[in-house]
Design a protein around this motif. Sequence first.
Motif, PDB file in Angstrom:
ATOM      1  N   LEU A  64       0.814  -1.213   0.000  1.00  0.00           N
ATOM      2  CA  LEU A  64       0.000   0.000   0.000  1.00  0.00           C
ATOM      3  C   LEU A  64       0.853   1.271   0.000  1.00  0.00           C
ATOM      4  O   LEU A  64       0.322   2.372   0.118  1.00  0.00           O
ATOM      5  CB  LEU A  64      -0.943   0.007   1.205  1.00  0.00           C
ATOM      6  N   GLY A  65       2.165   1.122  -0.098  1.00  0.00           N
ATOM      7  CA  GLY A  65       3.058   2.274  -0.159  1.00  0.00           C
ATOM      8  C   GLY A  65       3.647   2.719   1.163  1.00  0.00           C
ATOM      9  O   GLY A  65       4.412   3.669   1.207  1.00  0.00           O
ATOM     10  N   TYR A  66       3.307   2.029   2.247  1.00  0.00           N
ATOM     11  CA  TYR A  66       3.821   2.443   3.550  1.00  0.00           C
ATOM     12  C   TYR A  66       5.327   2.206   3.663  1.00  0.00           C
ATOM     13  O   TYR A  66       6.050   3.044   4.218  1.00  0.00           O
ATOM     14  CB  TYR A  66       3.089   1.735   4.693  1.00  0.00           C
ATOM     15  N   GLY A  67       5.816   1.097   3.164  1.00  0.00           N
ATOM     16  CA  GLY A  67       7.248   0.826   3.204  1.00  0.00           C
ATOM     17  C   GLY A  67       8.029   1.881   2.435  1.00  0.00           C
ATOM     18  O   GLY A  67       9.057   2.380   2.911  1.00  0.00           O
ATOM     19  N   ALA A  68       7.544   2.250   1.267  1.00  0.00           N
ATOM     20  CA  ALA A  68       8.209   3.286   0.465  1.00  0.00           C
ATOM     21  C   ALA A  68       8.179   4.627   1.184  1.00  0.00           C
ATOM     22  O   ALA A  68       9.166   5.371   1.174  1.00  0.00           O
ATOM     23  CB  ALA A  68       7.548   3.395  -0.908  1.00  0.00           C
ATOM     24  N   SER A  69       7.073   4.951   1.832  1.00  0.00           N
ATOM     25  CA  SER A  69       6.978   6.214   2.578  1.00  0.00           C
ATOM     26  C   SER A  69       7.936   6.228   3.758  1.00  0.00           C
ATOM     27  O   SER A  69       8.590   7.243   4.027  1.00  0.00           O
ATOM     28  CB  SER A  69       5.553   6.444   3.066  1.00  0.00           C
ATOM     29  N   LEU A  70       8.007   5.109   4.476  1.00  0.00           N
ATOM     30  CA  LEU A  70       8.959   5.015   5.588  1.00  0.00           C
ATOM     31  C   LEU A  70      10.388   5.188   5.088  1.00  0.00           C
ATOM     32  O   LEU A  70      11.169   5.948   5.660  1.00  0.00           O
ATOM     33  CB  LEU A  70       8.824   3.664   6.287  1.00  0.00           C
ATOM     34  N   LEU A  71      10.724   4.481   4.009  1.00  0.00           N
ATOM     35  CA  LEU A  71      12.083   4.539   3.485  1.00  0.00           C
ATOM     36  C   LEU A  71      12.416   5.937   2.965  1.00  0.00           C
ATOM     37  O   LEU A  71      13.505   6.454   3.225  1.00  0.00           O
ATOM     38  CB  LEU A  71      12.281   3.487   2.389  1.00  0.00           C
ATOM     39  N   GLN A  72      11.500   6.577   2.258  1.00  0.00           N
ATOM     40  CA  GLN A  72      11.761   7.924   1.749  1.00  0.00           C
ATOM     41  C   GLN A  72      11.975   8.917   2.882  1.00  0.00           C
ATOM     42  O   GLN A  72      12.878   9.751   2.825  1.00  0.00           O
ATOM     43  CB  GLN A  72      10.617   8.409   0.850  1.00  0.00           C
ATOM     44  N   SER A  73      11.175   8.807   3.919  1.00  0.00           N
ATOM     45  CA  SER A  73      11.330   9.699   5.064  1.00  0.00           C
ATOM     46  C   SER A  73      12.682   9.488   5.743  1.00  0.00           C
ATOM     47  O   SER A  73      13.340  10.438   6.158  1.00  0.00           O
ATOM     48  CB  SER A  73      10.199   9.487   6.063  1.00  0.00           C
ATOM     49  N   TYR A  74      13.087   8.226   5.843  1.00  0.00           N
ATOM     50  CA  TYR A  74      14.386   7.910   6.444  1.00  0.00           C
ATOM     51  C   TYR A  74      15.522   8.476   5.590  1.00  0.00           C
ATOM     52  O   TYR A  74      16.458   9.091   6.107  1.00  0.00           O
ATOM     53  CB  TYR A  74      14.519   6.392   6.602  1.00  0.00           C
ATOM     54  N   VAL A  75      15.450   8.294   4.273  1.00  0.00           N
ATOM     55  CA  VAL A  75      16.491   8.805   3.374  1.00  0.00           C
ATOM     56  C   VAL A  75      16.564  10.328   3.472  1.00  0.00           C
ATOM     57  O   VAL A  75      17.656  10.904   3.561  1.00  0.00           O
ATOM     58  CB  VAL A  75      16.249   8.332   1.917  1.00  0.00           C
ATOM     59  N   ASP A  76      15.425  10.998   3.487  1.00  0.00           N
ATOM     60  CA  ASP A  76      15.404  12.455   3.639  1.00  0.00           C
ATOM     61  C   ASP A  76      16.074  12.873   4.950  1.00  0.00           C
ATOM     62  O   ASP A  76      16.839  13.840   5.002  1.00  0.00           O
ATOM     63  CB  ASP A  76      13.972  12.987   3.595  1.00  0.00           C
ATOM     64  N   TYR A  77      15.791  12.119   6.006  1.00  0.00           N
ATOM     65  CA  TYR A  77      16.363  12.411   7.322  1.00  0.00           C
ATOM     66  C   TYR A  77      17.886  12.296   7.294  1.00  0.00           C
ATOM     67  O   TYR A  77      18.586  13.186   7.782  1.00  0.00           O
ATOM     68  CB  TYR A  77      15.759  11.454   8.360  1.00  0.00           C
ATOM     69  N   VAL A  78      18.430  11.216   6.726  1.00  0.00           N
ATOM     70  CA  VAL A  78      19.886  11.048   6.738  1.00  0.00           C
ATOM     71  C   VAL A  78      20.575  12.034   5.799  1.00  0.00           C
ATOM     72  O   VAL A  78      21.707  12.438   6.056  1.00  0.00           O
ATOM     73  CB  VAL A  78      20.327   9.589   6.472  1.00  0.00           C
ATOM     74  N   ILE A  79      19.902  12.442   4.741  1.00  0.00           N
ATOM     75  CA  ILE A  79      20.461  13.494   3.873  1.00  0.00           C
ATOM     76  C   ILE A  79      20.595  14.783   4.685  1.00  0.00           C
ATOM     77  O   ILE A  79      21.635  15.442   4.641  1.00  0.00           O
ATOM     78  CB  ILE A  79      19.590  13.703   2.616  1.00  0.00           C
ATOM     79  N   ASP A  80      19.552  15.120   5.441  1.00  0.00           N
ATOM     80  CA  ASP A  80      19.596  16.323   6.286  1.00  0.00           C
ATOM     81  C   ASP A  80      20.700  16.241   7.339  1.00  0.00           C
ATOM     82  O   ASP A  80      21.242  17.263   7.762  1.00  0.00           O
ATOM     83  CB  ASP A  80      18.245  16.560   6.974  1.00  0.00           C
ATOM     84  N   LYS A  81      21.032  15.023   7.769  1.00  0.00           N
ATOM     85  CA  LYS A  81      22.105  14.812   8.751  1.00  0.00           C
ATOM     86  C   LYS A  81      23.492  14.943   8.114  1.00  0.00           C
ATOM     87  O   LYS A  81      24.486  14.943   8.813  1.00  0.00           O
ATOM     88  CB  LYS A  81      22.016  13.395   9.334  1.00  0.00           C
ATOM     89  N   GLY A  82      23.548  14.984   6.787  1.00  0.00           N
ATOM     90  CA  GLY A  82      24.835  15.086   6.105  1.00  0.00           C
ATOM     91  C   GLY A  82      25.458  13.745   5.754  1.00  0.00           C
ATOM     92  O   GLY A  82      26.660  13.676   5.462  1.00  0.00           O
ATOM     93  N   CYS A  83      24.668  12.701   5.770  1.00  0.00           N
ATOM     94  CA  CYS A  83      25.194  11.381   5.427  1.00  0.00           C
ATOM     95  C   CYS A  83      25.507  11.291   3.931  1.00  0.00           C
ATOM     96  O   CYS A  83      24.884  11.956   3.113  1.00  0.00           O
ATOM     97  CB  CYS A  83      24.190  10.288   5.804  1.00  0.00           C
ATOM     98  N   GLU A  84      26.474  10.437   3.620  1.00  0.00           N
ATOM     99  CA  GLU A  84      26.862  10.204   2.231  1.00  0.00           C
ATOM    100  C   GLU A  84      26.227   8.941   1.659  1.00  0.00           C
ATOM    101  O   GLU A  84      26.273   8.715   0.461  1.00  0.00           O
ATOM    102  CB  GLU A  84      28.385  10.091   2.112  1.00  0.00           C
ATOM    103  N   GLY A  85      25.670   8.110   2.540  1.00  0.00           N
ATOM    104  CA  GLY A  85      25.077   6.879   2.063  1.00  0.00           C
ATOM    105  C   GLY A  85      24.305   6.153   3.147  1.00  0.00           C
ATOM    106  O   GLY A  85      24.425   6.465   4.334  1.00  0.00           O
ATOM    107  N   VAL A  86      23.501   5.198   2.702  1.00  0.00           N
ATOM    108  CA  VAL A  86      22.739   4.332   3.600  1.00  0.00           C
ATOM    109  C   VAL A  86      23.107   2.895   3.258  1.00  0.00           C
ATOM    110  O   VAL A  86      23.092   2.496   2.089  1.00  0.00           O
ATOM    111  CB  VAL A  86      21.213   4.523   3.428  1.00  0.00           C
ATOM    112  N   LEU A  87      23.444   2.141   4.278  1.00  0.00           N
ATOM    113  CA  LEU A  87      23.806   0.737   4.124  1.00  0.00           C
ATOM    114  C   LEU A  87      22.732  -0.101   4.795  1.00  0.00           C
ATOM    115  O   LEU A  87      22.201   0.275   5.846  1.00  0.00           O
ATOM    116  CB  LEU A  87      25.162   0.481   4.785  1.00  0.00           C
ATOM    117  N   LEU A  88      22.397  -1.222   4.193  1.00  0.00           N
ATOM    118  CA  LEU A  88      21.472  -2.162   4.818  1.00  0.00           C
ATOM    119  C   LEU A  88      21.835  -3.571   4.381  1.00  0.00           C
ATOM    120  O   LEU A  88      22.624  -3.758   3.455  1.00  0.00           O
ATOM    121  CB  LEU A  88      20.019  -1.828   4.462  1.00  0.00           C
TER     122      LEU A  88
END
Length: 196
Positions: free
Chosen positions: A117-141
């Motif tokens: 239903l798009g909830y996973g994508a919304s969670l992930l996008q919000s997380y990516v936006d958050y780490v960009i604001d923190k100055g991160c260069e990448g996300v590892l999983l």
Amino acid sequence: MSFDIAKNIGLQLFPLSNFNSREIANLYAEIWRDGPYSEVWTEDTAHQAVSSMGDNLLVATFDDAIIGFIAGFPFIQSLESHPDFFCATPAIQQLGLDVKKIDYLAELAVMHSYRGLGYGASLLQSYVDYVIDKGCEGVLLRTHASNRNPALPLYKNFGFTYLVDQTGKRITTEVNHPRLGNIPEIDHRPFHLLKL
């Protein structure tokens, strides 16, 4: 960790401390027992896993129902509890990224009845936006190696790629976790990286 979620879908995030951690542990166990994962979790092992994340674990709700969770923290911090993750460090540096500016997405899960239903994508996008604001260069999983993992297309659509060594071999770690049914207990979990 705290970040805003897309308001237009009505999803809200709250720190674990706002909830009964035993209730969240039971949902955690339910999610990972379900579907392709088939992991065996007792109430105590699930509670220990949830509690160890503290308020790095954010609980997602929709219309006051708990629908999933997300947890992330600096990759450097993850090395304390997962020394086997050091195997990813050379490949990250090889890409010209600062290991201290990589965030590790430890958990992203949506309850079965809310998937697709798009909830996973919304969670992930919000997380990516958050780490960009923190100055991160990448996300590892890391993902389960199973090609039945429903999250793989989501990660691919976001631009995550397998983390590989100089020879092009995927970097993995072994997880030995009891499984239900005929699924092997040892899982070689590959790392995926999103360069920001």
